[in-house]
Design a protein around this motif. Structure first.
Motif, PDB file in Angstrom:
ATOM      1  N   ARG A 105     -16.845   4.270  47.881  1.00 52.50           N
ATOM      2  CA  ARG A 105     -17.150   5.662  47.601  1.00 52.50           C
ATOM      3  C   ARG A 105     -17.228   5.915  46.104  1.00 52.50           C
ATOM      4  N   PRO A 106     -18.124   6.824  45.684  1.00 53.99           N
ATOM      5  CA  PRO A 106     -18.251   7.130  44.254  1.00 53.99           C
ATOM      6  C   PRO A 106     -16.942   7.583  43.620  1.00 53.99           C
ATOM      7  N   LEU A 107     -16.123   8.328  44.385  1.00 56.86           N
ATOM      8  CA  LEU A 107     -14.862   8.788  43.835  1.00 56.86           C
ATOM      9  C   LEU A 107     -13.947   7.619  43.502  1.00 56.86           C
ATOM     10  N   GLU A 108     -13.908   6.624  44.384  1.00 57.63           N
ATOM     11  CA  GLU A 108     -13.097   5.440  44.126  1.00 57.63           C
ATOM     12  C   GLU A 108     -13.633   4.664  42.921  1.00 57.63           C
ATOM     13  N   GLN A 109     -14.953   4.596  42.785  1.00 63.51           N
ATOM     14  CA  GLN A 109     -15.536   3.944  41.612  1.00 63.51           C
ATOM     15  C   GLN A 109     -15.126   4.670  40.336  1.00 63.51           C
ATOM     16  N   GLY A 110     -15.157   6.012  40.391  1.00 64.15           N
ATOM     17  CA  GLY A 110     -14.766   6.791  39.221  1.00 64.15           C
ATOM     18  C   GLY A 110     -13.305   6.587  38.853  1.00 64.15           C
ATOM     19  N   VAL A 111     -12.433   6.525  39.858  1.00 67.51           N
ATOM     20  CA  VAL A 111     -11.010   6.286  39.606  1.00 67.51           C
ATOM     21  C   VAL A 111     -10.799   4.917  38.990  1.00 67.51           C
ATOM     22  N   PHE A 112     -11.518   3.922  39.502  1.00 70.76           N
ATOM     23  CA  PHE A 112     -11.402   2.557  38.968  1.00 70.76           C
ATOM     24  C   PHE A 112     -11.802   2.517  37.495  1.00 70.76           C
ATOM     25  N   VAL A 113     -12.927   3.135  37.165  1.00 66.60           N
ATOM     26  CA  VAL A 113     -13.431   3.116  35.787  1.00 66.60           C
ATOM     27  C   VAL A 113     -12.481   3.854  34.851  1.00 66.60           C
ATOM     28  N   LEU A 114     -12.024   5.042  35.259  1.00 68.92           N
ATOM     29  CA  LEU A 114     -11.103   5.815  34.411  1.00 68.92           C
ATOM     30  C   LEU A 114      -9.776   5.089  34.222  1.00 68.92           C
ATOM     31  N   ALA A 115      -9.290   4.438  35.278  1.00 67.45           N
ATOM     32  CA  ALA A 115      -8.037   3.704  35.165  1.00 67.45           C
ATOM     33  C   ALA A 115      -8.197   2.501  34.237  1.00 67.45           C
ATOM     34  N   ALA A 116      -9.344   1.820  34.313  1.00 66.26           N
ATOM     35  CA  ALA A 116      -9.596   0.684  33.420  1.00 66.26           C
ATOM     36  C   ALA A 116      -9.666   1.152  31.972  1.00 66.26           C
ATOM     37  N   PHE A 117     -10.332   2.282  31.735  1.00 65.64           N
ATOM     38  CA  PHE A 117     -10.413   2.824  30.377  1.00 65.64           C
ATOM     39  C   PHE A 117      -9.032   3.222  29.865  1.00 65.64           C
ATOM     40  N   ALA A 118      -8.240   3.898  30.698  1.00 66.68           N
ATOM     41  CA  ALA A 118      -6.913   4.344  30.285  1.00 66.68           C
ATOM     42  C   ALA A 118      -6.005   3.160  29.955  1.00 66.68           C
ATOM     43  N   ALA A 119      -6.069   2.123  30.774  1.00 67.56           N
ATOM     44  CA  ALA A 119      -5.236   0.949  30.519  1.00 67.56           C
ATOM     45  C   ALA A 119      -5.638   0.271  29.219  1.00 67.56           C
ATOM     46  N   SER A 120      -6.936   0.085  29.028  1.00 70.61           N
ATOM     47  CA  SER A 120      -7.413  -0.539  27.792  1.00 70.61           C
ATOM     48  C   SER A 120      -7.049   0.315  26.583  1.00 70.61           C
ATOM     49  N   ALA A 121      -7.247   1.624  26.693  1.00 71.04           N
ATOM     50  CA  ALA A 121      -6.946   2.517  25.568  1.00 71.04           C
ATOM     51  C   ALA A 121      -5.472   2.474  25.198  1.00 71.04           C
ATOM     52  N   SER A 122      -4.594   2.482  26.198  1.00 69.05           N
ATOM     53  CA  SER A 122      -3.158   2.480  25.903  1.00 69.05           C
ATOM     54  C   SER A 122      -2.750   1.206  25.166  1.00 69.05           C
TER      55      SER A 122
END
Length: 207
Positions: free
Chosen positions: A148-165
């Motif tokens: 689902r697109p929502l799950e894709q969006g969560v995956f991408v945002l979580a990857a960005f947040a982890a990398s950023a931190s």
């Protein structure tokens, strides 16, 4: 949803935590400038990770096929850019040391936060390891069920947040290093060591 969040976090930390040439340059840049500049540079790295995570989730198979012929040139371009940064860092450090020692030169202006963001974004986008990592990860974990697109969006945002931190943590370490090594000679040695490490890692990328 929770599975996509956890997978994104693990993916982001997985690509961000290994210390390579980009991470070394980030720490060195922050040590020579300011925490604000370092944080902007860190967000540039994280933005590239997030972008590649997005592209991989949307069209991983097509992306893998399209990039296969250009992975070699991308790797060489990334290595050459990092080598140029290493040489420039060493030259600037020596000039600053000699200028302060002789008392006849002023330091060149440090890069602005916006420029640091764009520079690190470009360096990370040129690194084929990032896109290969996310494409392999997405293709390896994809199931027969539609995502689902929502799950894709969560995956991408979580990857960005982890990398950023993680990248911001490296920048904070660089700022602390810069405050500690306040002496002329200490900054020179740090810059030269950093340039040598970046150059060695860049050469290793081409093998």
């Amino acid at each position: 949803m929770t599975g996509a969040l956890v997978a994104g976090l693990l993916a982001g930390y997985g690509i961000a935590m290994p210390v390579g040439a980009v991470a070394t340059y980030l720490v060195s840049l922050t040590a020579r400038t300011s925490l604000r500049t370092g944080v902007c540079a860190a967000l540039g790295v994280a933005a590239a990770d997030g972008l590649y995570a997005l592209v991989a989730t949307v069209g991983g198979t097509a992306l893998a096929a399209a990039l296969r012929p250009v992975l070699g040139p991308l790797r060489w371009a990334s290595a050459l850019l990092l080598l140029a940064l290493a040489v420039r860092g060493a030259v600037v450090a020596v000039r600053q040391y000699r200028g302060r020692h002789l008392g006849g030169r002023t330091d060149p202006p440090p890069p602005s936060p916006a420029r640091a963001f764009v520079a690190l974004l470009g360096i990370t986008l040129l690194n084929p390891t990032t896109v290969i990592y996310f494409v392999a990860l997405v293709l390896g974990t994809r199931t027969a069920d539609p995502v689902r697109p929502l799950e894709q969006g969560v995956f991408v945002l979580a990857a960005f947040a982890a990398s950023a931190s993680w990248q911001v943590l490296l920048a904070a370490g660089g700022a602390l290093l810069g405050r500690t090594l306040t002496g002329r000679r200490g900054r020179l040695v740090t810059a030269l060591v950093s340039s040598a490490v970046i150059a060695a890692l860049a050469v290793r990328m081409t093998r």
